[in-house]
Motif scaffolding. Sequence first.
Motif, short mmCIF file in Angstrom:
data_model
loop_
_atom_site.label_atom_id
_atom_site.label_comp_id
_atom_site.label_asym_id
_atom_site.label_seq_id
_atom_site.Cartn_x
_atom_site.Cartn_y
_atom_site.Cartn_z
N GLY A 3 36.70 42.62 53.59
CA GLY A 3 35.44 42.29 52.95
C GLY A 3 35.43 40.80 52.67
O GLY A 3 35.55 39.99 53.59
N THR A 4 35.33 40.43 51.41
CA THR A 4 35.37 39.00 51.05
C THR A 4 36.58 38.65 50.19
O THR A 4 36.71 37.52 49.74
CB THR A 4 34.09 38.60 50.28
N ARG A 5 37.48 39.63 49.98
CA ARG A 5 38.67 39.37 49.16
C ARG A 5 39.93 39.57 49.99
O ARG A 5 39.93 40.35 50.94
CB ARG A 5 38.69 40.31 47.94
N PRO A 6 41.01 38.91 49.65
CA PRO A 6 42.23 39.09 50.43
C PRO A 6 42.70 40.53 50.42
O PRO A 6 42.56 41.25 49.43
CB PRO A 6 43.24 38.18 49.70
N ILE A 7 43.29 40.94 51.55
CA ILE A 7 43.88 42.28 51.65
C ILE A 7 44.79 42.53 50.45
O ILE A 7 44.77 43.61 49.84
CB ILE A 7 44.66 42.41 52.97
N LEU A 8 45.61 41.54 50.11
CA LEU A 8 46.59 41.71 49.04
C LEU A 8 45.93 41.98 47.70
O LEU A 8 46.48 42.71 46.86
CB LEU A 8 47.48 40.47 48.96
N GLU A 9 44.77 41.42 47.46
CA GLU A 9 44.07 41.68 46.20
C GLU A 9 43.68 43.16 46.09
O GLU A 9 43.80 43.77 45.02
CB GLU A 9 42.83 40.79 46.10
N HIS A 10 43.24 43.73 47.20
CA HIS A 10 42.94 45.17 47.21
C HIS A 10 44.21 45.98 46.93
O HIS A 10 44.17 46.99 46.22
CB HIS A 10 42.35 45.58 48.55
N VAL A 11 45.35 45.56 47.50
CA VAL A 11 46.61 46.26 47.26
C VAL A 11 46.96 46.24 45.77
O VAL A 11 47.30 47.27 45.18
CB VAL A 11 47.75 45.62 48.09
N PHE A 12 46.84 45.07 45.15
CA PHE A 12 47.11 44.97 43.71
C PHE A 12 46.18 45.88 42.92
O PHE A 12 46.60 46.55 41.96
CB PHE A 12 46.96 43.53 43.24
N ASP A 13 44.90 45.91 43.28
CA ASP A 13 43.93 46.75 42.56
C ASP A 13 44.37 48.21 42.57
O ASP A 13 44.31 48.90 41.53
CB ASP A 13 42.55 46.63 43.20
N GLN A 14 44.81 48.70 43.72
CA GLN A 14 45.16 50.11 43.83
C GLN A 14 46.45 50.42 43.07
O GLN A 14 46.59 51.49 42.49
CB GLN A 14 45.26 50.52 45.30
N LEU A 15 47.40 49.50 43.07
CA LEU A 15 48.61 49.69 42.28
C LEU A 15 48.28 49.78 40.79
O LEU A 15 48.80 50.63 40.05
CB LEU A 15 49.60 48.55 42.53
N ILE A 16 47.40 48.89 40.34
CA ILE A 16 47.02 48.89 38.93
C ILE A 16 46.26 50.18 38.58
O ILE A 16 46.48 50.78 37.52
CB ILE A 16 46.19 47.63 38.61
N GLU A 17 45.38 50.63 39.49
CA GLU A 17 44.66 51.89 39.25
C GLU A 17 45.63 53.06 39.14
O GLU A 17 45.36 54.04 38.44
CB GLU A 17 43.66 52.15 40.38
N ALA A 18 46.79 52.95 39.82
CA ALA A 18 47.80 54.01 39.75
C ALA A 18 48.69 53.89 38.52
O ALA A 18 49.63 54.67 38.35
CB ALA A 18 48.65 53.99 41.01
N GLY A 19 48.43 52.91 37.66
CA GLY A 19 49.15 52.78 36.41
C GLY A 19 50.32 51.83 36.43
O GLY A 19 51.12 51.80 35.49
N ILE A 20 50.45 51.03 37.48
CA ILE A 20 51.57 50.09 37.59
C ILE A 20 51.18 48.76 36.97
O ILE A 20 50.11 48.20 37.27
CB ILE A 20 51.99 49.94 39.06
N ASP A 21 52.04 48.24 36.08
CA ASP A 21 51.69 47.00 35.38
C ASP A 21 52.71 45.89 35.58
O ASP A 21 52.62 44.83 34.96
CB ASP A 21 51.50 47.26 33.89
N SER A 22 53.68 46.10 36.47
CA SER A 22 54.67 45.07 36.79
C SER A 22 54.89 45.08 38.29
O SER A 22 55.34 46.10 38.84
CB SER A 22 55.98 45.32 36.04
N ILE A 23 54.56 43.98 38.95
CA ILE A 23 54.59 43.93 40.41
C ILE A 23 55.46 42.76 40.85
O ILE A 23 55.26 41.62 40.42
CB ILE A 23 53.17 43.75 40.99
#
Length: 391
Positions: free
Chosen positions: A32-52
Motif C-alpha cells: 500500500g503506502t506503508r512499509p511491509i515491516l510496519e504491517h508486520v509490527f502492527d500484526q505482532l502488536i495486535e497479537a499482544g506482543i510488546d517487545s520486538i
Amino acid sequence: MSLPSAVVLAAGEGTRLRPLTRNRPKPMLPAGTRPILEHVFDQLIEAGIDSITVVVGYRGDRIRSYFGSSYREADLTYVRQDRQLGTGHALRAASSIIDGTTIVVNGDQLVDSRLIDDVATAHDVDAAATIGLVRRQEIGEYGGAILDDDGTVAELVERPQDKRAYKLNAGVYAVEPSIFDAIRRTEPTDGESSLIDAVTTLIEDGETVRGTVSDSYWLDATYPWDLLDLSDALFDTGVIGDEVASSATVHDSATIRSPVVIDRDCEVGPGAVVGPHTCLGENATVGSNAVVERSVIDADSRLGANATVVDCVTGIGVDVGHASVVPGGPGDVRVGDRFFEDEPIGALLADRVTDRGGVTYAPGTIVGATATIAAGTTVRGRIDDETEVRS
C-alpha cells in the motif's frame, strides 16, 4: 501461551526485487503506502506482543531511522547481522537477547495476527518449535510442510515439486532456546544457514515440532509485479481501504475510483483520474488530466500532465513526464538470469528515475535507479541504474 516478545528477521535485501532494493531492504518496500515491516509490527502488536527485536543487515539504517526505538506501544531493539548468511544465521544474531520461548517472524512477508495467535496457542514447552501453516494450492517457490495425523511436522521441504498434501510454511515460528544449538549443528547450504534446515535438524533428532494450520492470510512479494498483487490483496482483505489523507489536495474536477489510498500531502490535479486499486505515497503528485490505475506510486513521485500510468510500480522520487505512457501489462520481464512471460506489470521505475515527457514504456519494462530518459523515447526491456537513454 502468552508470548510478550518476538524476533523479526529483516536483514535481507530482496535481490529478486531489484532495482527497487538498491537503496532500501525489501521490508521497507511499500505494501500500500506503508512499509511491509510496519504491517508486520502492527500484526505482532495486535497479537499482544510488546517487545520486538529486529535483526537488521542490508541497509539497516533505513529501518532504524524510520522506526526509532519504539513503534506504537512496542519497544524495538535492534541487532545486526553483519553478513547476510541466511535466516538461521540471522536468528543467531539475537541469541543473547532470547532466554525463553519467543515468536520468530519474517520481516518481509505479511501475516495476520490470527496466525501469530494460533502459533502461540498451539505451542507449549514440550515442543522444540511450532510452525504456522496456511492452505495454499500453489506453494511454488516457497516452503511446504507435511503433517502427521497428530499435528506434528514430519517433513519440511523447500520448493516442493511433488504432489503430496503440503501446507505452506508461513514463516511464523514459536521456538525454544534449543533452536540455537540446532542452528550451530546444521551444515550451511550454499553458504547460508537456514532456519528451516535447523528445524529439520530438530525433527531428525526426535524433538517435537508442531504445525498449526490457520485460516488467516499470508502475503509475499517475491518479484516486482507482486507488489501490485500485494496491494490488491490488502484492499481485498480490508487491511487497507479507501483513504484520502486530510492533508491531500484533490481538485474538484478529478475522479477518484475506489479502492484507492492517497497519502499525506499528495496533490491530484484537475481532470486527473486516480484508481481503482491505486496507492499514492506521501507527497506524490498527479498532474492535470493524468490517469493512474492499478499502480503503486511511492513517495515524492510526480506524474506529469496528460500522463497515463497503468500496472506501474515506482520507487521514491520518480518523475514521469508530460504525456508519457505506461500502457499496462502483461509483459515479458527479465529478473536476474530468468525470463518471465506475460506478467501483469506495465513498468517498474526505480528511485529517482526521470523521463522528459512523451516517453512510451513497453509492457514489462524495468528502469534502474536514477536513470534519465529523453523526451519522445520508447523504452523496453531492462535499463541499468544511472543510464541516460537518448531518443
